[in-house]
Write an enzyme that holds these catalytic residues in place. Structure first.
Site, short mmCIF file in Angstrom:
data_model
loop_
_atom_site.label_atom_id
_atom_site.label_comp_id
_atom_site.label_asym_id
_atom_site.label_seq_id
_atom_site.Cartn_x
_atom_site.Cartn_y
_atom_site.Cartn_z
N HIS A 154 -1.74 -7.58 3.04
CA HIS A 154 -1.59 -8.13 4.23
C HIS A 154 -2.90 -7.77 5.07
O HIS A 154 -2.94 -8.10 6.14
CB HIS A 154 -0.40 -7.78 4.82
CG HIS A 154 0.07 -6.54 5.43
ND1 HIS A 154 0.03 -6.06 6.48
CD2 HIS A 154 0.24 -5.37 4.46
CE1 HIS A 154 0.25 -4.85 6.64
NE2 HIS A 154 0.50 -4.35 5.32
N CYS A 169 1.81 2.28 11.99
CA CYS A 169 2.98 3.25 11.44
C CYS A 169 3.45 4.33 12.65
O CYS A 169 4.31 4.84 12.57
CB CYS A 169 2.76 3.84 10.18
SG CYS A 169 1.36 4.70 10.25
N GLY A 214 0.86 -1.11 0.06
CA GLY A 214 -0.13 0.06 -0.11
C GLY A 214 0.78 1.26 -0.05
O GLY A 214 0.41 2.37 -0.92
N THR A 255 11.70 -7.26 -10.41
CA THR A 255 10.96 -8.48 -10.75
C THR A 255 9.82 -8.83 -9.97
O THR A 255 9.71 -8.43 -8.71
CB THR A 255 11.69 -9.81 -10.65
OG1 THR A 255 12.91 -9.26 -11.13
CG2 THR A 255 11.22 -11.04 -11.09
N SER A 265 -3.65 -3.10 -0.51
CA SER A 265 -2.48 -4.20 0.18
C SER A 265 -2.84 -5.42 0.28
O SER A 265 -4.08 -5.48 0.70
CB SER A 265 -1.89 -3.30 1.30
OG SER A 265 -1.15 -4.18 2.17
N GLN A 267 -7.51 0.54 3.82
CA GLN A 267 -8.18 -0.41 4.81
C GLN A 267 -9.52 -0.45 4.31
O GLN A 267 -10.47 -1.28 5.17
CB GLN A 267 -8.50 0.71 6.02
CG GLN A 267 -7.06 0.70 6.69
CD GLN A 267 -6.69 -0.44 7.63
OE1 GLN A 267 -7.50 -1.12 7.83
NE2 GLN A 267 -5.45 -0.40 8.16
C1 LIG Z 1 -4.54 3.28 5.58
C2 LIG Z 1 -3.32 2.49 5.07
N1 LIG Z 1 -2.64 2.90 4.09
C3 LIG Z 1 -1.44 2.53 3.57
C4 LIG Z 1 -0.96 1.32 4.46
C5 LIG Z 1 0.43 0.65 3.96
O1 LIG Z 1 0.30 -0.43 3.61
P1 LIG Z 1 1.56 -1.47 3.68
O2 LIG Z 1 1.64 -1.98 4.72
O3 LIG Z 1 1.34 -2.37 2.22
O4 LIG Z 1 2.60 -0.68 2.82
C6 LIG Z 1 -1.61 0.99 5.58
C7 LIG Z 1 -0.80 0.00 6.65
O5 LIG Z 1 -0.94 0.09 7.64
C8 LIG Z 1 -2.82 1.66 5.94
O6 LIG Z 1 -3.44 1.21 6.99
#
Ligand SMILES: Cc1ncc(COP(=O)(O)O)c(C=O)c1O
Length: 375
Positions: A199, A324, A69, A235, A197, A177
């Site tokens: 995961h 984060c 993401g 890749t 994303s 999300q």
């Molecule tokens: C709203 C949002 N955007 C982006 C991300 C980032 O995704 P990724 O962990 O795949 O880089 C997250 C993950 O915490 C998220 O909650």
């Protein structure tokens, strides 16, 4: 340990894991290689692209695979800016965007862009009148998350998209999300780009995708990038792409059933907290505006960090906000965007539910929180 942090990341789904291993062992070719081993991997890759596009109701030639993401947000924003519809250097975004969006805009500010950061209203939503009042003749891009990662508020994407169309402004949304969780067939139509994303939907980590409308004549950010039609080098991780696609198919097949499961859990949890209702603040919106699996709350007078550690001690894994931000001792971004004072914003905790979360689990967590309040 009972897990209540699915908004941070999810365990890998069993069927996605099987798809991963099968692809990694049987379709291991580089999808760019011209021999048959490469072609087999490429064919699988293109099937995944088509399948994801079908699930998202978009054209498959707008889907690009990325490392997740964060990269998707970055590439989407840079690509849209390379194809601005008009002259200008003004961008509008939200105060509670993910660090990958915020970081990109901070960098753009240092290279001459002007960025307006919009607050949320008391419900954790972007106020449309406020947004409209900040639109200027040189506004070229609006970037607003679809679903807030901390309280699960669902933003008015369609309405923002209508403003963008009227004013010829490009529109990106961080859909990480919302992907696999909310049915946004029609709002997604209004976006020029969105990110997702793997995961967060029981797929692997380190994989994601970005949709950029095929109508956007973007210029590559990287020079000579050889993959994904020049959008990025590297890749492709075909095993992870296959696993993410399987995970996404499962999420969309079970979307209503899962949402109903989360709503029931949420209801039980809130009911169980009734005895301490005067001591807590719950961020809970009406059904259409609320992702049911994410619940933000504060316990008055108790720091979120302390509550999280105490929950961990008694066997529950939850968080103090977006992953984060955790460990940074900064108040929740969402609370700040909603105008909550720093001290109160530090009380924030997030409980996020998964498919395996049971009624017993939420009752147990509510019991643990009640004990903390009466300690
Ligand atoms: C709203 C949002 N955007 C982006 C991300 C980032 O995704 P990724 O962990 O795949 O880089 C997250 C993950 O915490 C998220 O909650």
């Amino acid at each position: 340990m009972i897990y209540f942090d699915y908004a941070a990341t999810c365990p890998l789904d069993d069927e996605a894991a099987i798809a991963y291993v099968k692809t990694a062992t049987e379709y291991y070719g580089n999808s760019k290689s011209l021999h048959d081993v490469g072609s087999a991997a490429n064919e699988l890759l293109e099937n995944c692209r088509k399948e994801l596009a079908k699930l998202l109701h978009v054209e498959d030639n707008g889907i690009y695979f990325t490392s997740g993401g964060s990269e998707s947000n970055y590439l989407a924003i840079m690509s849209l800016l390379s194809a601005k519809q008009k002259e200008g250097k003004h961008i509008i975004t939200g105060l509670a965007e993910h660090s990958s969006v915020k970081g990109t805009f901070e960098k753009l500010e240092s290279s001459g862009y002007e960025v307006t950061y919009l607050p949320f209203n008391q419900d954790g939503l972007i106020d449309l009148d406020n947004l409209r009042s900040h639109v200027k003749s040189d506004t070229v891009l609006i970037s607003i998350q679809t679903v807030n990662p901390e309280i699960g508020s669902i933003q008015p994407i369609k309405e923002i998209g209508e403003i963008c169309r009227e004013e010829e402004i490009l529109f990106h949304s961080d859909f990480v999300q919302g992907f696999g969780k909310v049915n946004l067939e029609s709002p997604l139509e209004y976006l020029d780009s969105f990110s997702l994303s793997g995961h967060k939907i029981f797929g692997p980590k380190g994989i994601g995708a970005v949709y950029i409308s095929p109508d956007i004549p973007w210029q590559p950010y990287y020079k000579n990038a050889s993959h994904e039609k020049g959008l990025r080098p590297g890749t492709l991780n075909v095993p992870a792409i296959a696993a993410m696609t399987v995970a996404a198919q499962k999420c969309y097949t079970r979307l209503n059933q899962d949402a109903e499961h989360y709503r029931r859990l949420r209801k039980t949890f809130i009911k169980e907290l009734q005895p301490i209702s005067s001591k807590i603040i719950l961020y809970d919106l009406p059904e259409l505006l609320q992702l049911p699996s994410t619940l933000g709350m504060r316990i008055k007078g108790l720091e979120g960090q302390w509550v999280m550690l105490e929950c961990n001690r008694v066997g529950y894994a939850l968080s103090t906000g977006s992953a984060c931000q955790s460990g940074m001792d900064t108040p929740s971004k969402t609370m700040k965007a909603m105008g909550v004072a720093d001290k109160d914003a530090k009380e924030f905790i997030r409980i996020s539910l998964g498919r395996d979360t049971s009624q017993e689990d939420v009752k147990g967590l509510a019991h643990a929180l009640k004990n903390m309040v009466t300690m």
